[in-house]
Design an enzyme around this catalytic site. Structure first.
Site, PDB file in Angstrom:
ATOM      1  N   CYS A  12       0.796  -1.406   0.511  1.00  0.00           N
ATOM      2  CA  CYS A  12      -0.017  -0.218  -0.448  1.00  0.00           C
ATOM      3  C   CYS A  12       0.769   1.521  -0.442  1.00  0.00           C
ATOM      4  O   CYS A  12       1.853   1.008   0.154  1.00  0.00           O
ATOM      5  CB  CYS A  12      -1.068   0.349   1.216  1.00  0.00           C
ATOM      6  SG  CYS A  12      -2.346   0.882   0.874  1.00  0.00           S
ATOM      7  N   CYS A  88      -4.510  -0.596  -2.563  1.00  0.00           N
ATOM      8  CA  CYS A  88      -4.792   0.704  -2.254  1.00  0.00           C
ATOM      9  C   CYS A  88      -4.130   0.842  -3.746  1.00  0.00           C
ATOM     10  O   CYS A  88      -3.270   0.485  -4.319  1.00  0.00           O
ATOM     11  CB  CYS A  88      -4.231   1.679  -1.796  1.00  0.00           C
ATOM     12  SG  CYS A  88      -2.361   1.812  -1.709  1.00  0.00           S
ATOM     13  N   CYS A  96       6.804  -0.367  -9.564  1.00  0.00           N
ATOM     14  CA  CYS A  96       7.257  -1.559  -8.489  1.00  0.00           C
ATOM     15  C   CYS A  96       8.490  -1.800  -8.740  1.00  0.00           C
ATOM     16  O   CYS A  96       9.294  -1.783  -9.754  1.00  0.00           O
ATOM     17  CB  CYS A  96       6.119  -2.441  -8.010  1.00  0.00           C
ATOM     18  SG  CYS A  96       4.613  -2.196  -7.528  1.00  0.00           S
TER      19      CYS A  96
END
Length: 175
Positions: A12, A88, A96
């Site tokens: 998140c 989220c 990422c």
């Protein structure tokens, strides 16, 4: 021969509520099958006090819980993950790190309880609802017979779990 433990990372943005709850739930419900971790792209630096209060009230050990960056898990010596699940919508949209081992990914969007402004009771209700939605998804994950599913079927199941009741619009639209 002992059963394999599946390392799972919940992501998140702030790592102060939903990802913390998800890791706590999976470590409890998936004990012996899963080991869960949590992190954030822009960690708040502290777990939200409402998260701590809720989890403590439900009997979870909160002594080791902390808000941390996902960079911790991109370093040499970090656990290799089997599953990475964003909880989220913001984190799902961010680039990422490259995770070793090609883990399966899924997006399980749940509304952010820290965004609720209102009375203490309304805020507590938002945290309980986020917990309830995560608990349902994690119970489904923990019940999966992972070794009997091929990679495509397992990936599809992970994504389906993210689209059940209470999913954010982004999670519902995820393919």
């Amino acid at each position: 021969m002992p059963n394999r433990i599946y390392n799972t990372l919940f992501l998140c943005t702030g790592n102060s509520a939903r990802s913390i709850m998800a890791a706590a739930i999976l470590n409890e419900k998936g004990r012996g099958k899963f080991r869960a971790y949590s992190a954030g792209s822009q960690p708040k630096g502290a777990v939200n006090p409402n998260t701590i209060a809720l989890l403590q009230g439900l009997g979870y050990d909160v002594s080791e819980m902390r808000s941390k960056s996902w960079d911790v898990f991109a370093k040499p010596g970090a656990p290799q993950f089997d599953f990475i699940i964003t909880v989220c919508d913001d984190a799902a949209n961010e680039p990422c790190p490259v995770w070793p081992g090609k883990p399966m990914t899924a997006h399980w969007g749940v509304a952010d309880p820290t965004a609720i402004k209102g009375t203490d009771a309304e805020i507590a209700r938002a945290f309980r609802e986020a917990y309830r939605l995560l608990l349902r998804r994690i119970e489904l994950l923990a019940a999966l017979k992972i070794t009997s599913l091929d990679q495509l079927s397992l990936q599809a199941r992970l994504r389906e779990i993210g689209r059940i009741e209470g999913a954010t619009a982004k999670a519902t639209a995820a393919t």
